[in-house]
Design a protein around this motif. Structure first.
Motif, PDB file in Angstrom:
ATOM      1  N   PRO A  97       6.266   0.754  -0.310  1.00 41.03           N
ATOM      2  CA  PRO A  97       5.111  -0.037   0.153  1.00 41.03           C
ATOM      3  C   PRO A  97       3.768   0.517  -0.338  1.00 41.03           C
ATOM      4  CG  PRO A  97       6.673   0.266   1.944  1.00 41.03           C
ATOM      5  CD  PRO A  97       7.126   1.145   0.804  1.00 41.03           C
ATOM      6  N   PHE A  98       3.634   1.830  -0.421  1.00 42.86           N
ATOM      7  CA  PHE A  98       2.402   2.432  -0.945  1.00 42.86           C
ATOM      8  C   PHE A  98       2.169   1.982  -2.381  1.00 42.86           C
ATOM      9  CE2 PHE A  98       0.751   5.779  -3.739  1.00 42.86           C
ATOM     10  CZ  PHE A  98      -0.559   5.832  -3.285  1.00 42.86           C
ATOM     11  N   TYR A  99       3.204   2.086  -3.226  1.00 37.12           N
ATOM     12  CA  TYR A  99       3.046   1.711  -4.629  1.00 37.12           C
ATOM     13  C   TYR A  99       2.819   0.219  -4.796  1.00 37.12           C
ATOM     14  CZ  TYR A  99       4.311   6.474  -5.764  1.00 37.12           C
ATOM     15  OH  TYR A  99       4.326   7.839  -5.855  1.00 37.12           O
ATOM     16  N   GLU A 100       3.435  -0.592  -3.953  1.00 31.79           N
ATOM     17  CA  GLU A 100       3.196  -2.032  -4.010  1.00 31.79           C
ATOM     18  C   GLU A 100       1.721  -2.339  -3.766  1.00 31.79           C
ATOM     19  OE1 GLU A 100       7.513  -3.962  -2.852  1.00 31.79           O
ATOM     20  OE2 GLU A 100       6.188  -3.353  -1.202  1.00 31.79           O
ATOM     21  N   LYS A 101       1.086  -1.608  -2.874  1.00 32.99           N
ATOM     22  CA  LYS A 101      -0.350  -1.798  -2.626  1.00 32.99           C
ATOM     23  C   LYS A 101      -1.189  -1.427  -3.843  1.00 32.99           C
ATOM     24  CE  LYS A 101      -0.105  -1.123   2.355  1.00 32.99           C
ATOM     25  NZ  LYS A 101      -0.196  -0.140   3.415  1.00 32.99           N
ATOM     26  N   GLN A 102      -0.630  -0.610  -4.735  1.00 41.37           N
ATOM     27  CA  GLN A 102      -1.339  -0.215  -5.957  1.00 41.37           C
ATOM     28  C   GLN A 102      -1.009  -1.151  -7.114  1.00 41.37           C
ATOM     29  OE1 GLN A 102      -3.471   2.087  -4.980  1.00 41.37           O
ATOM     30  NE2 GLN A 102      -2.222   2.086  -3.126  1.00 41.37           N
ATOM     31  N   GLY A 103      -0.256  -2.225  -6.833  1.00 39.19           N
ATOM     32  CA  GLY A 103       0.050  -3.216  -7.861  1.00 39.19           C
ATOM     33  C   GLY A 103       1.388  -3.059  -8.555  1.00 39.19           C
ATOM     34  N   TYR A 104       2.206  -2.124  -8.114  1.00 50.88           N
ATOM     35  CA  TYR A 104       3.525  -1.909  -8.717  1.00 50.88           C
ATOM     36  C   TYR A 104       4.555  -2.855  -8.104  1.00 50.88           C
ATOM     37  CZ  TYR A 104       1.742   2.118 -11.141  1.00 50.88           C
ATOM     38  OH  TYR A 104       1.018   2.923 -11.978  1.00 50.88           O
ATOM     39  N   LYS A 105       5.538  -3.228  -8.924  1.00 47.59           N
ATOM     40  CA  LYS A 105       6.620  -4.103  -8.476  1.00 47.59           C
ATOM     41  C   LYS A 105       7.955  -3.414  -8.748  1.00 47.59           C
ATOM     42  CE  LYS A 105       4.085  -8.330  -8.707  1.00 47.59           C
ATOM     43  NZ  LYS A 105       3.166  -7.884  -7.744  1.00 47.59           N
ATOM     44  N   VAL A 106       8.896  -3.565  -7.825  1.00 46.39           N
ATOM     45  CA  VAL A 106      10.230  -2.983  -8.003  1.00 46.39           C
ATOM     46  C   VAL A 106      10.882  -3.623  -9.219  1.00 46.39           C
ATOM     47  CG1 VAL A 106      12.530  -2.723  -6.984  1.00 46.39           C
ATOM     48  CG2 VAL A 106      10.491  -2.449  -5.550  1.00 46.39           C
ATOM     49  N   SER A 107      11.413  -2.789 -10.119  1.00 47.38           N
ATOM     50  CA  SER A 107      12.053  -3.297 -11.331  1.00 47.38           C
ATOM     51  C   SER A 107      13.523  -2.903 -11.437  1.00 47.38           C
ATOM     52  CB  SER A 107      11.289  -2.828 -12.574  1.00 47.38           C
ATOM     53  OG  SER A 107      11.234  -1.414 -12.616  1.00 47.38           O
ATOM     54  N   SER A 108      14.003  -2.021 -10.578  1.00 46.88           N
ATOM     55  CA  SER A 108      15.422  -1.665 -10.612  1.00 46.88           C
ATOM     56  C   SER A 108      16.179  -2.560  -9.637  1.00 46.88           C
ATOM     57  CB  SER A 108      15.630  -0.189 -10.270  1.00 46.88           C
ATOM     58  OG  SER A 108      15.052   0.139  -9.028  1.00 46.88           O
ATOM     59  N   LYS A 109      17.428  -2.840  -9.970  1.00 50.77           N
ATOM     60  CA  LYS A 109      18.228  -3.722  -9.130  1.00 50.77           C
ATOM     61  C   LYS A 109      18.769  -2.996  -7.895  1.00 50.77           C
ATOM     62  CE  LYS A 109      19.699  -6.793 -12.864  1.00 50.77           C
ATOM     63  NZ  LYS A 109      18.490  -7.523 -12.892  1.00 50.77           N
TER      64      LYS A 109
ATOM     65  N   HIS B 177      15.683   6.412  -4.584  1.00 50.19           N
ATOM     66  CA  HIS B 177      14.526   5.953  -5.354  1.00 50.19           C
ATOM     67  C   HIS B 177      14.741   4.527  -5.851  1.00 50.19           C
ATOM     68  CE1 HIS B 177      13.573  10.248  -5.652  1.00 50.19           C
ATOM     69  NE2 HIS B 177      12.425   9.937  -6.230  1.00 50.19           N
ATOM     70  N   LEU B 178      13.648   3.883  -6.204  1.00 50.09           N
ATOM     71  CA  LEU B 178      13.639   2.612  -6.911  1.00 50.09           C
ATOM     72  C   LEU B 178      12.655   2.727  -8.069  1.00 50.09           C
ATOM     73  CD1 LEU B 178      13.512   0.127  -3.902  1.00 50.09           C
ATOM     74  CD2 LEU B 178      15.379   0.294  -5.561  1.00 50.09           C
ATOM     75  N   GLN B 179      12.995   2.135  -9.216  1.00 47.27           N
ATOM     76  CA  GLN B 179      12.041   2.134 -10.321  1.00 47.27           C
ATOM     77  C   GLN B 179      11.032   1.009 -10.085  1.00 47.27           C
ATOM     78  OE1 GLN B 179      12.888   0.946 -14.570  1.00 47.27           O
ATOM     79  NE2 GLN B 179      12.512   3.145 -14.832  1.00 47.27           N
ATOM     80  N   MET B 180       9.774   1.280 -10.434  1.00 51.48           N
ATOM     81  CA  MET B 180       8.702   0.299 -10.273  1.00 51.48           C
ATOM     82  C   MET B 180       7.901   0.224 -11.558  1.00 51.48           C
ATOM     83  SD  MET B 180       7.501   1.042  -6.348  1.00 51.48           S
ATOM     84  CE  MET B 180       6.921  -0.651  -6.087  1.00 51.48           C
ATOM     85  N   ILE B 181       7.245  -0.912 -11.772  1.00 47.53           N
ATOM     86  CA  ILE B 181       6.495  -1.142 -13.006  1.00 47.53           C
ATOM     87  C   ILE B 181       5.192  -1.865 -12.689  1.00 47.53           C
ATOM     88  CG2 ILE B 181       7.604  -3.370 -13.499  1.00 47.53           C
ATOM     89  CD1 ILE B 181       7.753  -2.282 -16.480  1.00 47.53           C
ATOM     90  N   LYS B 182       4.214  -1.640 -13.551  1.00 45.55           N
ATOM     91  CA  LYS B 182       2.909  -2.297 -13.405  1.00 45.55           C
ATOM     92  C   LYS B 182       2.314  -2.477 -14.795  1.00 45.55           C
ATOM     93  CE  LYS B 182      -1.700  -1.368 -11.457  1.00 45.55           C
ATOM     94  NZ  LYS B 182      -2.452  -0.419 -10.604  1.00 45.55           N
ATOM     95  N   TYR B 183       1.737  -3.645 -15.042  1.00 44.53           N
ATOM     96  CA  TYR B 183       1.022  -3.885 -16.284  1.00 44.53           C
ATOM     97  C   TYR B 183      -0.417  -4.183 -15.954  1.00 44.53           C
ATOM     98  CZ  TYR B 183       5.384  -4.014 -18.846  1.00 44.53           C
ATOM     99  OH  TYR B 183       6.579  -3.675 -19.407  1.00 44.53           O
ATOM    100  N   ARG B 184      -1.332  -3.656 -16.739  1.00 41.24           N
ATOM    101  CA  ARG B 184      -2.753  -3.944 -16.590  1.00 41.24           C
ATOM    102  C   ARG B 184      -3.074  -5.195 -17.370  1.00 41.24           C
ATOM    103  NH1 ARG B 184      -5.105  -0.771 -12.826  1.00 41.24           N
ATOM    104  NH2 ARG B 184      -5.900   1.188 -13.584  1.00 41.24           N
ATOM    105  N   SER B 185      -3.953  -5.989 -16.835  1.00 41.61           N
ATOM    106  CA  SER B 185      -4.463  -7.121 -17.611  1.00 41.61           C
ATOM    107  C   SER B 185      -5.964  -6.884 -17.796  1.00 41.61           C
ATOM    108  CB  SER B 185      -4.207  -8.438 -16.884  1.00 41.61           C
ATOM    109  OG  SER B 185      -4.699  -8.387 -15.572  1.00 41.61           O
TER     110      SER B 185
END
Length: 143
Positions: free
Chosen positions: A112-124, A134-142
């Protein structure tokens, strides 16, 4: 509080101090797993409260993305915004090298902390790292 890129031995010691306090002492990660062969290829961030190190993290280039790792905050400074300072400093350091996408492996309880920083869960599925889910998370800047 101030985030600095660790550029000397003292700042690296401060980063390792915070990591050992959180991961080794609190979470029982073996020190030989915590301090690894990737230290020299990573750029390290330390957050100071005055002259006291209270947070740390590192990033490295992996497959064209900035891989954020070892993000931690001393128990005494949690919920004080230090985690956000670390994430912003790591992303800024990676962006200075042309990186616009980031990945990290988040302890499941920290998702939840990382989601607030714009990250999304990317591992199944969850996976164990040092015996911790753990879960892998990813974020792209626009830009």
């Amino acid at each position: 509080m101030e985030a600095v890129i660790a550029k000397n031995e003292e700042q690296m010691k401060d980063a390792f101090y915070v990591r050992k306090e959180v991961f080794v002492k609190e979470q029982n990660v073996p020190v030989e797993e915590e301090i690894d062969e990737l230290e020299n290829e990573s750029e390290h961030i330390v957050v100071y409260d005055g002259d006291q190190p209270v947070g740390a993290g590192r990033w490295r280039l992996k497959e064209g993305l900035g891989k954020l790792e070892r993000i931690c905050v001393l128990k005494s400074h949690r919920s004080a915004g230090v985690g956000v300072i670390i994430i912003q400093a790591l992303e800024k350091a990676a962006e200075a090298r042309g990186v616009s996408g980031f990945i990290l492996n988040a302890q499941t309880q920290a998702v939840p902390f990382y989601e607030k920083q714009g990250y999304k869960v990317s591992s199944k599925e969850e996976f164990l790292d040092a015996g911790i889910p753990h879960l892998q998370m990813i974020k792209y800047r626009s830009f």
